[in-house]
Scaffold this active site. Structure first.
Site, PDB file in Angstrom:
ATOM      1  N   ASP A   1     -39.963 -25.477  -6.655  1.00  9.90           N
ATOM      2  CA  ASP A   1     -39.551 -26.707  -6.680  1.00  9.90           C
ATOM      3  C   ASP A   1     -40.498 -27.502  -5.983  1.00  9.90           C
ATOM      4  OD1 ASP A   1     -38.099 -29.148  -6.435  1.00  9.90           O
ATOM      5  OD2 ASP A   1     -36.465 -28.072  -5.504  1.00  9.90           O
ATOM      6  N   ASN A  29     -40.542 -30.856  -6.492  1.00 13.70           N
ATOM      7  CA  ASN A  29     -39.691 -32.007  -6.111  1.00 13.70           C
ATOM      8  C   ASN A  29     -40.530 -33.458  -6.438  1.00 13.70           C
ATOM      9  OD1 ASN A  29     -36.964 -31.963  -4.929  1.00 13.70           O
ATOM     10  ND2 ASN A  29     -37.949 -30.695  -3.514  1.00 13.70           N
ATOM     11  N   ASN A  84     -34.987 -22.513  -8.563  1.00 12.83           N
ATOM     12  CA  ASN A  84     -34.346 -22.916  -7.349  1.00 12.83           C
ATOM     13  C   ASN A  84     -32.665 -22.816  -7.471  1.00 12.83           C
ATOM     14  OD1 ASN A  84     -32.967 -24.498  -5.537  1.00 12.83           O
ATOM     15  ND2 ASN A  84     -34.440 -26.038  -5.005  1.00 12.83           N
ATOM     16  N   ASP A 128     -28.210 -26.828  -9.531  1.00 13.53           N
ATOM     17  CA  ASP A 128     -28.563 -27.998  -9.866  1.00 13.53           C
ATOM     18  C   ASP A 128     -29.972 -28.056 -10.741  1.00 13.53           C
ATOM     19  OD1 ASP A 128     -29.532 -27.950  -7.336  1.00 13.53           O
ATOM     20  OD2 ASP A 128     -29.309 -29.802  -6.863  1.00 13.53           O
ATOM     21  N   HIS A 129     -30.668 -26.748 -10.361  1.00  9.96           N
ATOM     22  CA  HIS A 129     -31.753 -26.414 -11.092  1.00  9.96           C
ATOM     23  C   HIS A 129     -31.511 -25.293 -12.111  1.00  9.96           C
ATOM     24  CE1 HIS A 129     -34.582 -28.563  -8.208  1.00  9.96           C
ATOM     25  NE2 HIS A 129     -33.586 -28.455  -7.368  1.00  9.96           N
ATOM     26  N   GLU A 149     -34.998 -22.096  -2.118  1.00 10.83           N
ATOM     27  CA  GLU A 149     -33.854 -22.754  -1.516  1.00 10.83           C
ATOM     28  C   GLU A 149     -32.627 -21.671  -1.387  1.00 10.83           C
ATOM     29  OE1 GLU A 149     -31.270 -26.695  -1.040  1.00 10.83           O
ATOM     30  OE2 GLU A 149     -32.428 -26.459  -2.970  1.00 10.83           O
ATOM     31  N   TYR A 184     -41.528 -24.027  -2.068  1.00  8.59           N
ATOM     32  CA  TYR A 184     -40.557 -25.101  -2.288  1.00  8.59           C
ATOM     33  C   TYR A 184     -40.951 -26.388  -1.247  1.00  8.59           C
ATOM     34  CZ  TYR A 184     -35.723 -27.179  -1.129  1.00  8.59           C
ATOM     35  OH  TYR A 184     -34.846 -28.037  -1.180  1.00  8.59           O
TER      36      TYR A 184
END
Length: 268
Positions: A155, A157, A8, A258-259, A35, A113
């Site tokens: 991702d 989540n 991501n 951030d991933h 993303e 995603y």
């Protein structure tokens, strides 16, 4: 051997410098991005071509969401599913081609995603949470009809295991680790008997994180991570997985996502 990476990237155009660094240093055969936050017309094709990644499947959206798979080995787009049921660009599938692979040796790679689901774990007061559960439900219905060797990455989540989060007790009511999300993901796993490749190589209860919030100036302080990113393989394909790595150092690069990237190698 075929190596597949998933990341991501949180805006591919903004973070193309670290994508280039990662590809130069690690050179996976296939890179699945989530993303990407851009439409196909403004995707950085030239930058990938210059690095030898001349095969592309891009399902983009302006400013939000979007997925892309690039490869230095022959592949072609295979599928697009609207598991969100609202036209958002959250999935693209590819099939590897031109490698002389016979029956049982081919590979479909599904890049997804999953919606984050908002902040409140209650679909009655937070429609985004309900959309996330419904998205996973549509994925589960699809998984029951898979016939070819398939790898699904991206991702998700959701951090399903206690050792996938920095504090199981403190995150039980936090979206991404709630029991309802974990149960919903488990139904998806059972629908095709998916193998969680990451946890085949990094056994629970060993620490395994793939995401750290931007809220902390130094992600290493407190190490409040979660494993939101996954690589799951169908049964026959899972048997060919020979290695799996996470690249935690990428979280400390300049202007990082951030991933972090995950990479699995397969001996087809």
């Amino acid at each position: 051997m075929v190596s597949v990476a998933s990341w991501n990237i949180n805006s591919v155009r903004l973070r193309m410098p670290i994508v280039e660094r990662f590809l130069k240093e690690h050179a996976p055969d296939v890179l699945c991005l989530q993303e990407i936050k851009t439409v196909e017309e403004t995707f950085p094709f030239e930058a990938f071509n210059a690095l030898g990644y001349t095969y592309h499947a891009v399902h983009g959206q302006k400013g939000y969401h979007g997925v892309a798979t690039v490869s230095r080995i022959p592949m072609q787009e295979y599928s697009r599913h609207d598991w969100q049921a609202n036209g958002e660009a959250r999935h693209v599938g590819v099939e590897l081609t031109g490698r002389g692979l016979g029956p049982g040796q081919d590979m479909v790679i599904e890049n997804v995603y999953v919606p984050a689901g908002g902040d409140v774990a209650d679909r009655e007061v937070n429609p985004k949470f309900g959309q996330k559960l419904d998205f996973l439900g549509r994925m589960t219905d699809w998984a029951g009809s898979i016939e070819r060797p398939t790898l699904i990455v991206g991702d998700f989540n959701i951090a399903p295991l206690e050792s996938d989060v920095w504090s199981h007790k403190q995150l039980l009511k936090v979206v991404s680790h709630t029991p309802l999300e974990v149960e919903t993901l488990a139904r998806f796993q059972a629908a095709h008997n998916w193998t969680d490749i990451g946890r085949e190589f990094i056994k629970a209860p060993d620490r395994y994180f793939s995401w750290w919030s931007y809220r902390s100036k130094d992600y290493r302080v407190g190490d409040r991570g979660r494993r939101l990113d996954h690589m799951w393989a169908s049964p026959a394909l899972a048997n060919t997985a020979s290695a799996h790595r996470i690249h935690e150092d990428c979280r400390g690069w300049e202007k990082p996502s951030d991933h972090i990237p995950l990479v699995t190698e397969f001996d087809l």
